[in-house]
Design an enzyme around this catalytic site. Sequence first.
Site, short mmCIF file in Angstrom:
data_model
loop_
_atom_site.label_atom_id
_atom_site.label_comp_id
_atom_site.label_asym_id
_atom_site.label_seq_id
_atom_site.Cartn_x
_atom_site.Cartn_y
_atom_site.Cartn_z
N ASP A 205 -1.04 1.42 -1.43
CA ASP A 205 -0.49 0.28 -2.17
C ASP A 205 -1.18 -1.01 -1.74
O ASP A 205 -1.41 -1.91 -2.56
CB ASP A 205 1.02 0.21 -1.93
CG ASP A 205 1.67 -0.88 -2.78
OD1 ASP A 205 1.55 -0.81 -4.02
OD2 ASP A 205 2.27 -1.81 -2.21
N ASN B 38 4.77 -9.22 0.88
CA ASN B 38 3.41 -9.27 0.34
C ASN B 38 3.03 -10.75 0.20
O ASN B 38 3.84 -11.63 0.52
CB ASN B 38 3.31 -8.53 -1.00
CG ASN B 38 4.26 -9.09 -2.05
OD1 ASN B 38 4.73 -10.22 -1.94
ND2 ASN B 38 4.56 -8.30 -3.06
#
Length: 343
Positions: free
Chosen positions: A217, A28
């Site tokens: 997500d 991420n």
Amino acid sequence: MECAVRSRHPTVNCPVAVSRIMRPDDANIAGNVHGGTILKMIEEAGAIISTRHCNSQNGERSVAVLARVERTDFLTPMLIGEVAHVSAEITYTSKHSVEVQVTVMGENILNGVKRVTNRATLWYVPLSADNVHSVVKVPPLQYSSPEQEEEGRKRYEAQKLNRSESKQRNATIIFPTINVEPCTVGYSQSSLIHLVGPSDCTLHNFLQGGVTMKLMDEVAGIVAARHCKTNIVTASVDAINFHQKIEKGSVINVSGRMIFTSNKSMEIEVVVDVDHVLKSPQESAHSVTAFFTYVSLGKDGTALPIPTLKIETEDEKKRFEEGRERYLQAKARRTGEVTKKCQ
Ligand code: COA
């Protein structure tokens, strides 16, 4: 992905273990492995073991689809360069569903240190390989003791009860909104549109649950980052029910909005709507809803305070209070679990 199968005996519960090195494209923006990537790996391991179990006896061939994921906590971050070990085990079978428990461990292969990063419980339902609309019977599991079976039955009854509530919640719609004032719901609300292609699908040509969770997500992460302007990480995901299959060629709209902020965490609601582009507009439908909890991290990895959400409408206020209730319940459950472990 390397897949080691320990046993092929059809009636014995043989765990599945999958290992993969975490690469930079799994990260991420904070540089750790994306929560969605972990959810996708968990779901893949669950799909393998449950489909294998459902085809372990002579009878109709079937493919197990993800029906539900119980609340999942992200215990520690998985780092790029570590090896993720995902192991899945069947822990209960009802007439038409399979409970799978999955453990994820991160291994630093330079020093051999391993730690558990996630534990998840998933429920799969086998659908006939010839007719995707037909649910197939699950071969019964052999339990090591009557207590193990009884515990499983209790978990099965509990999730069945919880499902009817989530069906009502699935009526939520997130309407597009823009607000230029920081920290409002409209300011961070975000959505993405995704065409369900062949690589997103199961053998049935329906969207894989793991791909859906990864997209959800991603959207939750965008909402959190827009609100905080810092590095954010997934802390937990509430139970998700998958009531509807999503066909290859559908367009999905994944929308997220901030619901609640506490001192150091925030809750984001994510909704998936399906547009079957090749069918009439009436067939567009609401598919999945979930609540993600995110935490904002400073450079030293400690949790930062979250800017308080600015509430502007009665609906937002109502949702904020419902979010606070879920937050308090989750906190009480965690505290209870810690107390139990210490006793
Ligand atoms: N969680 C756990 N189990 C579920 C469930 C859920 N959300 N929904 C249904 N089930 C179980 C039922 O308990 C039943 O098992 P039992 O008879 O042993 O109790 C079994 O599924 C069949 O139930 P039934 O009522 O006959 O089927 P259904 O019409 O509710 O269909 C699914 C169930 C799962 C097949 C259907 O909801 C579906 O297709 N969902 C989408 C699956 C999918 O595509 N997943 C990926 C999405 S991206």
